[in-house]
Design an enzyme around this catalytic site. Structure first.
Site, mmCIF file in Angstrom:
data_model
loop_
_atom_site.group_PDB
_atom_site.id
_atom_site.type_symbol
_atom_site.label_atom_id
_atom_site.label_comp_id
_atom_site.label_asym_id
_atom_site.label_seq_id
_atom_site.Cartn_x
_atom_site.Cartn_y
_atom_site.Cartn_z
ATOM 1 C CG HIS A 264 -1.762 0.793 1.141
ATOM 2 N ND1 HIS A 264 -1.908 2.152 1.484
ATOM 3 C CD2 HIS A 264 -3.140 0.562 0.748
ATOM 4 C CE1 HIS A 264 -3.005 3.346 0.831
ATOM 5 N NE2 HIS A 264 -3.513 2.052 0.468
ATOM 6 C CD GLU A 319 -8.745 -3.722 -3.574
ATOM 7 O OE1 GLU A 319 -9.894 -4.264 -3.653
ATOM 8 O OE2 GLU A 319 -8.448 -2.578 -4.858
HETATM 9 N N1 ACO Z 1 3.849 -7.250 -4.300
HETATM 10 C C1 ACO Z 1 5.606 -7.791 -4.710
HETATM 11 N N2 ACO Z 1 6.619 -6.322 -4.361
HETATM 12 C C2 ACO Z 1 5.372 -5.497 -4.346
HETATM 13 C C3 ACO Z 1 4.279 -5.563 -4.324
HETATM 14 C C4 ACO Z 1 3.226 -6.533 -4.156
HETATM 15 N N3 ACO Z 1 2.084 -6.153 -3.480
HETATM 16 N N4 ACO Z 1 4.024 -4.106 -3.659
HETATM 17 C C5 ACO Z 1 4.864 -3.630 -3.938
HETATM 18 N N5 ACO Z 1 5.553 -4.305 -3.956
HETATM 19 C C6 ACO Z 1 7.533 -3.832 -4.392
HETATM 20 C C7 ACO Z 1 7.482 -3.195 -5.519
HETATM 21 O O1 ACO Z 1 7.990 -3.813 -6.681
HETATM 22 C C8 ACO Z 1 8.856 -1.989 -5.438
HETATM 23 O O2 ACO Z 1 10.643 -3.267 -5.421
HETATM 24 P P1 ACO Z 1 11.113 -2.926 -5.571
HETATM 25 O O3 ACO Z 1 11.740 -0.752 -4.965
HETATM 26 O O4 ACO Z 1 12.114 -3.488 -5.159
HETATM 27 O O5 ACO Z 1 11.206 -1.788 -7.000
HETATM 28 C C9 ACO Z 1 8.419 -1.765 -3.248
HETATM 29 O O6 ACO Z 1 7.713 -3.096 -3.026
HETATM 30 C C10 ACO Z 1 8.002 -0.641 -3.308
HETATM 31 O O7 ACO Z 1 6.766 -0.688 -4.407
HETATM 32 P P2 ACO Z 1 6.272 0.902 -4.590
HETATM 33 O O8 ACO Z 1 5.806 0.586 -6.340
HETATM 34 O O9 ACO Z 1 7.063 2.030 -5.139
HETATM 35 O O10 ACO Z 1 4.758 1.227 -4.044
HETATM 36 P P3 ACO Z 1 3.551 2.017 -4.091
HETATM 37 O O11 ACO Z 1 2.898 2.280 -2.595
HETATM 38 O O12 ACO Z 1 3.434 3.025 -5.534
HETATM 39 O O13 ACO Z 1 2.871 0.634 -4.941
HETATM 40 C C11 ACO Z 1 0.803 -0.624 -4.812
HETATM 41 C C12 ACO Z 1 0.994 0.861 -3.993
HETATM 42 C C13 ACO Z 1 0.355 0.088 -6.128
HETATM 43 C C14 ACO Z 1 -0.878 -0.751 -3.962
HETATM 44 C C15 ACO Z 1 1.397 -1.949 -4.740
HETATM 45 O O14 ACO Z 1 1.431 -2.295 -3.382
HETATM 46 C C16 ACO Z 1 1.250 -2.958 -5.525
HETATM 47 O O15 ACO Z 1 0.819 -2.963 -6.732
HETATM 48 N N6 ACO Z 1 0.528 -3.795 -4.735
HETATM 49 C C17 ACO Z 1 -0.767 -4.741 -5.908
HETATM 50 C C18 ACO Z 1 -2.181 -4.482 -5.825
HETATM 51 C C19 ACO Z 1 -2.382 -4.429 -5.007
HETATM 52 O O16 ACO Z 1 -2.777 -4.840 -3.776
HETATM 53 N N7 ACO Z 1 -3.780 -3.350 -5.394
HETATM 54 C C20 ACO Z 1 -5.213 -2.737 -4.226
HETATM 55 C C21 ACO Z 1 -4.558 -1.812 -3.334
HETATM 56 S S1 ACO Z 1 -5.360 -1.145 -2.158
HETATM 57 C C22 ACO Z 1 -5.859 -0.235 -3.063
HETATM 58 O O17 ACO Z 1 -6.089 0.479 -3.828
HETATM 59 C C23 ACO Z 1 -7.903 0.266 -2.857
#
Ligand code: ACO
Length: 379
Positions: A264, A319
């Site tokens: 998140h 989610e």
């Molecule tokens: N699975 C694996 N790795 C992840 C995940 C995940 N679910 N989420 C973040 N990471 C990793 C990224 O790959 C990144 O790694 P890196 O630094 O080696 O490149 C690091 O964690 C940081 O991630 P960011 O992309 O900077 O995190 P951001 O704050 O942009 O993303 C998000 C948040 C979009 C929710 C992300 O965690 C994600 O894609 N989750 C999966 C999709 C999901 O569950 N969405 C629902 C969100 S809740 C809502 O909107 C109601």
């Protein structure tokens, strides 16, 4: 004054723009709100001061929506589903039956806006009318794509019961309605998430509430925001069994994939909405048979994510447990994002009201990183 035929002044190099910039606006304060507080560090969420867990246990979506719109807590507040103008039904009938429910809902809200006289500033009545229209519109689209006639709203039912009734033609059992109502409360509001920010940007131009919510639905459609719960179901189906979980999850991460329902932008602790929905899912009579698998896979996923990302806490998000609740109430996975959008209507429209009440056009700046000013090639 420069004459039309005089040469352009010589280009001067732009001064370096060293103002701070945060990609994705992460950590940037972009407004003020009295509606909800997302305390990401401690995994806490309040709506106008009230804890989300208490609202789920003792409130209703109607009361929560009214709280967000007016600031008043009235547990007896009622909110039935609303009527669909005939022209909006015509628009829904014109869509391909293969249209995604999110596209149908966004289109319905846009068409609804075209049938209303939505004067500025937006009002609580407009917020209420739109929030109660949208469940009827989504249910009507589902009926139409199944070759069935839409069902008229029953004003004696609450919004969630009415939505379920208009989907199926059958009254929902109280346990099912209660579970979906809890999901709607949990989904109602969440700070400056991408879709809410979209709604506020649109409102800041003095556009109308239907435009703001249509834009918000478009933003919610993306899998990084509201599209995840249906992907949680797919992911668990692919994992198949607890024994296979470790290997499947590691391979998915090695392919650079994200685990749906984890991570998140704001929460570094366990998402309190996930905790509330897990309780709801476990208490459901008709919970999906894969709920036990989901609970076991969650532990494995959290362990592997902690190992792979020791510097960024990646925890379960809303989610993950939205998926079993929505499936348990009988919704097909392709309806999950649109149902989440129905729940978020209360928050979106409350933000529209809050933005309009103290409006300033939202127009940030951008750092130019393209070529310096130059002459067009001759010829
Ligand atoms: N699975 C694996 N790795 C992840 C995940 C995940 N679910 N989420 C973040 N990471 C990793 C990224 O790959 C990144 O790694 P890196 O630094 O080696 O490149 C690091 O964690 C940081 O991630 P960011 O992309 O900077 O995190 P951001 O704050 O942009 O993303 C998000 C948040 C979009 C929710 C992300 O965690 C994600 O894609 N989750 C999966 C999709 C999901 O569950 N969405 C629902 C969100 S809740 C809502 O909107 C109601």
């Amino acid at each position: 004054m420069t004459q039309p035929d005089s040469p352009a002044p010589a280009a001067t190099a732009a001064p370096a723009d060293d103002r701070p910039y945060s990609p994705g606006l992460e950590g940037v304060l972009a407004g003020e709100t009295a509606l909800g507080r997302v305390d990401g560090a401690n995994g806490r969420l309040i709506y106008r001061g009230y804890r989300i867990g208490d609202l789920v246990e003792r409130g209703s979506y109607a009361a929560v929506a009214n709280l967000l719109w007016t600031g008043e807590w009235d547990p007896r507040h009622r909110l039935p589903t609303g009527p669909i103008p005939g022209r909006v039904i015509d628009v829904l009938r014109a869509l391909p039956t293969s249209a995604k429910p999110m596209d149908a809902l966004r289109t319905a809200v846009s068409a609804w806006g075209a049938t209303q006289d939505l004067l500025w500033p937006p009002t609580v009545e407009q917020a209420r009318a739109l929030t109660s229209f949208s469940p009827s519109a989504l249910a009507a689209f589902v009926r139409i794509r199944e070759g069935k006639a839409p069902i008229e709203p029953d004003p004696s039912l609450g919004l969630v019961e009415g939505f379920l009734y208009q989907l199926t033609g059958q009254p929902a059992d109280p346990g099912t309605s209660r579970a979906l109502d809890a999901y709607f409360i949990v989904g109602a509001e969440h700070g400056f998430n991408a879709s809410t920010f979209t709604a506020r940007v649109i409102t800041s131009t003095r556009s109308d509430i239907a435009s703001a919510v249509a834009g918000a639905i478009g933003t919610m459609k993306g899998p990084l925001h509201g599209g995840a719960p249906s992907e949680v179901v797919d992911q668990l189906a692919q994992v198949g069994s607890v024994e296979h979980a470790e290997q499947w999850l590691r391979e998915a991460l090695d392919r650079g994939e994200r685990l749906m329902g984890f991570g998140h932008r704001v929460y570094r602790a366990y998402d309190p909405r996930a905790a509330a929905l897990r309780k709801v899912a476990e208490a459901m009579e008709h919970r999906p048979d894969w709920l036990e698998l989901a609970i076991a896979v969650e532990d494995v996923a959290l362990r592997i994510l902690a190992e792979k990302h020791p510097d960024r806490a990646l925890k379960t998000n809303v989610e993950y447990y939205a998926a079993p609740v929505l499936q348990g109430v009988g919704l097909s996975p392709d309806l999950f994002p649109a149902t989440f959008s129905l729940a978020r209507h209360a928050g979106w429209t409350a933000h529209v009201l809050e933005q309009a009440a103290d409006n300033r056009l939202i127009r940030p700046d951008v750092r130019y990183i393209g070529p310096a000013e130059r002459d067009l090639p001759v010829g």
